[in-house]
Design a protein around this motif. Sequence first.
Motif, PDB file in Angstrom:
ATOM      1  N   LEU A  71       3.273  -6.223  -3.556  1.00 21.95           N
ATOM      2  CA  LEU A  71       4.225  -7.008  -2.765  1.00 21.95           C
ATOM      3  C   LEU A  71       3.527  -7.803  -1.667  1.00 21.95           C
ATOM      4  CD1 LEU A  71       6.978  -4.262  -2.341  1.00 21.95           C
ATOM      5  CD2 LEU A  71       7.106  -6.304  -3.793  1.00 21.95           C
ATOM      6  N   GLY A  72       2.421  -7.246  -1.204  1.00 26.00           N
ATOM      7  CA  GLY A  72       1.692  -7.925  -0.136  1.00 26.00           C
ATOM      8  C   GLY A  72       2.040  -7.389   1.243  1.00 26.00           C
ATOM      9  N   ILE A  73       2.711  -6.240   1.302  1.00 23.72           N
ATOM     10  CA  ILE A  73       2.998  -5.655   2.627  1.00 23.72           C
ATOM     11  C   ILE A  73       1.834  -4.732   3.026  1.00 23.72           C
ATOM     12  CG2 ILE A  73       5.521  -5.863   2.467  1.00 23.72           C
ATOM     13  CD1 ILE A  73       5.640  -2.907   1.715  1.00 23.72           C
ATOM     14  N   GLU A  74       1.629  -4.643   4.318  1.00 25.75           N
ATOM     15  CA  GLU A  74       0.487  -3.895   4.843  1.00 25.75           C
ATOM     16  C   GLU A  74       0.489  -2.427   4.409  1.00 25.75           C
ATOM     17  OE1 GLU A  74      -0.656  -3.349   9.259  1.00 25.75           O
ATOM     18  OE2 GLU A  74      -0.400  -5.503   8.924  1.00 25.75           O
ATOM     19  N   ALA A  75       1.688  -1.865   4.336  1.00 27.21           N
ATOM     20  CA  ALA A  75       1.811  -0.441   4.024  1.00 27.21           C
ATOM     21  C   ALA A  75       1.242  -0.089   2.655  1.00 27.21           C
ATOM     22  CB  ALA A  75       3.278  -0.022   4.099  1.00 27.21           C
ATOM     23  N   GLU A  76       1.215  -1.048   1.735  1.00 35.11           N
ATOM     24  CA  GLU A  76       0.661  -0.770   0.398  1.00 35.11           C
ATOM     25  C   GLU A  76      -0.813  -0.412   0.501  1.00 35.11           C
ATOM     26  OE1 GLU A  76       3.167  -3.694  -2.560  1.00 35.11           O
ATOM     27  OE2 GLU A  76       1.761  -4.578  -1.140  1.00 35.11           O
ATOM     28  N   THR A  77      -1.509  -1.059   1.405  1.00 34.98           N
ATOM     29  CA  THR A  77      -2.931  -0.774   1.600  1.00 34.98           C
ATOM     30  C   THR A  77      -3.081   0.550   2.341  1.00 34.98           C
ATOM     31  OG1 THR A  77      -3.090  -3.145   1.952  1.00 34.98           O
ATOM     32  CG2 THR A  77      -5.080  -1.873   2.338  1.00 34.98           C
ATOM     33  N   LYS A  78      -2.263   0.715   3.364  1.00 35.07           N
ATOM     34  CA  LYS A  78      -2.345   1.931   4.180  1.00 35.07           C
ATOM     35  C   LYS A  78      -2.152   3.192   3.322  1.00 35.07           C
ATOM     36  CE  LYS A  78      -0.030   4.138   8.087  1.00 35.07           C
ATOM     37  NZ  LYS A  78       1.114   4.057   8.997  1.00 35.07           N
ATOM     38  N   TYR A  79      -1.210   3.121   2.375  1.00 30.14           N
ATOM     39  CA  TYR A  79      -0.899   4.307   1.569  1.00 30.14           C
ATOM     40  C   TYR A  79      -1.497   4.242   0.159  1.00 30.14           C
ATOM     41  CZ  TYR A  79       2.403   5.461   5.276  1.00 30.14           C
ATOM     42  OH  TYR A  79       2.967   5.772   6.479  1.00 30.14           O
ATOM     43  N   ALA A  80      -2.496   3.396  -0.045  1.00 28.13           N
ATOM     44  CA  ALA A  80      -3.147   3.324  -1.366  1.00 28.13           C
ATOM     45  C   ALA A  80      -3.711   4.702  -1.709  1.00 28.13           C
ATOM     46  CB  ALA A  80      -4.258   2.281  -1.348  1.00 28.13           C
ATOM     47  N   GLY A  81      -3.361   5.212  -2.863  1.00 28.37           N
ATOM     48  CA  GLY A  81      -3.817   6.544  -3.271  1.00 28.37           C
ATOM     49  C   GLY A  81      -3.136   7.673  -2.513  1.00 28.37           C
ATOM     50  N   MET A  82      -2.164   7.341  -1.679  1.00 30.15           N
ATOM     51  CA  MET A  82      -1.432   8.367  -0.902  1.00 30.15           C
ATOM     52  C   MET A  82       0.074   8.195  -1.117  1.00 30.15           C
ATOM     53  SD  MET A  82      -3.554   7.921   2.598  1.00 30.15           S
ATOM     54  CE  MET A  82      -2.551   9.017   3.605  1.00 30.15           C
ATOM     55  N   GLY A  83       0.417   7.814  -2.340  1.00 32.27           N
ATOM     56  CA  GLY A  83       1.843   7.654  -2.652  1.00 32.27           C
ATOM     57  C   GLY A  83       2.141   6.306  -3.268  1.00 32.27           C
ATOM     58  N   VAL A  84       1.238   5.338  -3.080  1.00 29.46           N
ATOM     59  CA  VAL A  84       1.453   4.016  -3.674  1.00 29.46           C
ATOM     60  C   VAL A  84       0.647   3.924  -4.967  1.00 29.46           C
ATOM     61  CG1 VAL A  84       1.050   1.534  -3.392  1.00 29.46           C
ATOM     62  CG2 VAL A  84       1.874   2.876  -1.461  1.00 29.46           C
ATOM     63  N   SER A  85       1.298   3.505  -6.025  1.00 28.97           N
ATOM     64  CA  SER A  85       0.619   3.408  -7.315  1.00 28.97           C
ATOM     65  C   SER A  85       1.189   2.237  -8.099  1.00 28.97           C
ATOM     66  CB  SER A  85       0.822   4.711  -8.100  1.00 28.97           C
ATOM     67  OG  SER A  85       0.443   4.536  -9.449  1.00 28.97           O
ATOM     68  N   ALA A  86       0.375   1.691  -8.985  1.00 29.09           N
ATOM     69  CA  ALA A  86       0.876   0.637  -9.869  1.00 29.09           C
ATOM     70  C   ALA A  86       0.863   1.126 -11.312  1.00 29.09           C
ATOM     71  CB  ALA A  86       0.033  -0.623  -9.718  1.00 29.09           C
ATOM     72  N   CYS A  87       0.841   2.447 -11.493  1.00 27.82           N
ATOM     73  CA  CYS A  87       0.799   2.985 -12.860  1.00 27.82           C
ATOM     74  C   CYS A  87       1.495   4.339 -12.928  1.00 27.82           C
ATOM     75  CB  CYS A  87      -0.642   3.112 -13.332  1.00 27.82           C
ATOM     76  SG  CYS A  87      -0.785   3.785 -14.995  1.00 27.82           S
ATOM     77  N   ALA A  88       2.733   4.323 -13.431  1.00 27.97           N
ATOM     78  CA  ALA A  88       3.501   5.571 -13.504  1.00 27.97           C
ATOM     79  C   ALA A  88       2.888   6.537 -14.501  1.00 27.97           C
ATOM     80  CB  ALA A  88       4.948   5.258 -13.898  1.00 27.97           C
ATOM     81  N   THR A  89       2.384   6.012 -15.612  1.00 29.18           N
ATOM     82  CA  THR A  89       1.798   6.906 -16.615  1.00 29.18           C
ATOM     83  C   THR A  89       0.580   7.635 -16.044  1.00 29.18           C
ATOM     84  OG1 THR A  89       2.236   5.009 -18.036  1.00 29.18           O
ATOM     85  CG2 THR A  89       1.347   6.951 -19.094  1.00 29.18           C
ATOM     86  N   CYS A  90      -0.140   6.924 -15.157  1.00 25.86           N
ATOM     87  CA  CYS A  90      -1.342   7.549 -14.571  1.00 25.86           C
ATOM     88  C   CYS A  90      -0.965   8.575 -13.501  1.00 25.86           C
ATOM     89  CB  CYS A  90      -2.231   6.510 -13.898  1.00 25.86           C
ATOM     90  SG  CYS A  90      -2.441   4.980 -14.797  1.00 25.86           S
ATOM     91  N   ASP A  91      -0.039   8.224 -12.643  1.00 22.52           N
ATOM     92  CA  ASP A  91       0.165   9.003 -11.417  1.00 22.52           C
ATOM     93  C   ASP A  91       1.508   9.737 -11.315  1.00 22.52           C
ATOM     94  OD1 ASP A  91      -2.334   8.173 -10.552  1.00 22.52           O
ATOM     95  OD2 ASP A  91      -1.545   6.352  -9.637  1.00 22.52           O
TER      96      ASP A  91
END
Length: 332
Positions: free
Chosen positions: A138-158
């Motif tokens: 989306l381009g919001i800052e929180a996506e970077t902040k929570y990368a690998g801590m709840g934010v994912s772009a792959c449901a099958t993976c995570d």
Amino acid sequence: MELFKPMGLTNEGENQTVGETEKVKCLIIGSGPAGYTAAIYAARANLDPVLYTGLQMGGQLTTTTVVENYPGYPDGITGPEMMEHFKGQAERLGTDVRIGMATAADFSGGDLIVTIDGNRKIKAGSVIIATGATAKYLGIEAETKYAGMGVSACATCDGFFYRKKDVAVVGGGDTAAEEATYLAGLCNKVYMIVRRNVLRASKAMQERVMKTPNIEILWEHQVTDLFGENGVEGAVLVKKKGTPDEETVKINIHGFFLAIGHTPNSDIFSDFVETDQAGYIKTIPGSTKTNVPGVFAAGDIQDPHYRQAVTAAGSGCMAALDAERYLSDLKK
Ligand code: NDP
């Protein structure tokens, strides 16, 4: 009689540098599972592969936490660690792994020329494109902040890590619908956050979503922020943004899945290599061959559907075998 000498080969069949241009037999572009697997097979076939990693060394898997669905790792493994294994194996077998980014390609006139980092030219006997696709965020800052801590772009993976928890999927296309129904089988509740009042997904997928009792669609909602102490604990959404009915709502979730599309990294090749409308490279079914002789595509760059490490690795193997056959046919 040698009618046509593959451009990457010298008379002795060795990689070499002539003037400004380096000649290689097999150039692999990309360092995800497809690229490294292609390298492993190409190295074992004496193609002396040269692999350029691209900016994100290791590819998309380096942005995931634990990988549990790649066969051979009974206890799971982190994405970055797994990609180190791929790299180590490719190098041990003789791949020349180089840090660098393919910035231009010229496949006109029979030669396969790829420019690295804007200045270094490589003339290749065969090229394996394994540049992958980049998930859109989306381009919001929180996506970077929570990368690998709840934010994912792959449901099958995570998805597995959010069993019995509440999660959200952003998007209204087939991927979002598929990921939401997949997650619904694992999680307590799935919010589907859709920016319009309709889904873009196919009718069949829409029906699956509607029939799944633990999916709740939040129509006309847009995400503005995420919150949480040690990982995602919730999202802030704006409903009916820009209308008199606009309101801010919060949902409590532990997993936040982006499914708003991927961008295949095919730009520099698309003047020569046929792609579909979305930019995915078209391959001849049952092979990794593109419309350009000697150019092969493997992994997510040619796969909008499966997008798994193991399928990418499989197609990387196919690409190396296809390249090997192509080069040996040229010698006949
Ligand atoms: P799509 O482009 O089809 O859908 C993207 C979705 O994300 C749309 O609903 C879009 O909203 C939404 N979106 C985009 N940007 C934003 C944003 N900034 N904020 C909020 N929402 C946003 O991508 P998909 O990955 O779903 O699908 C790609 C292709 O792959 C499609 O052709 C699809 O049919 C195909 N596919 C097929 C599958 C199958 O056959 N099993 C499975 C998965 C994909 P909006 O609608 O408003 O534009």
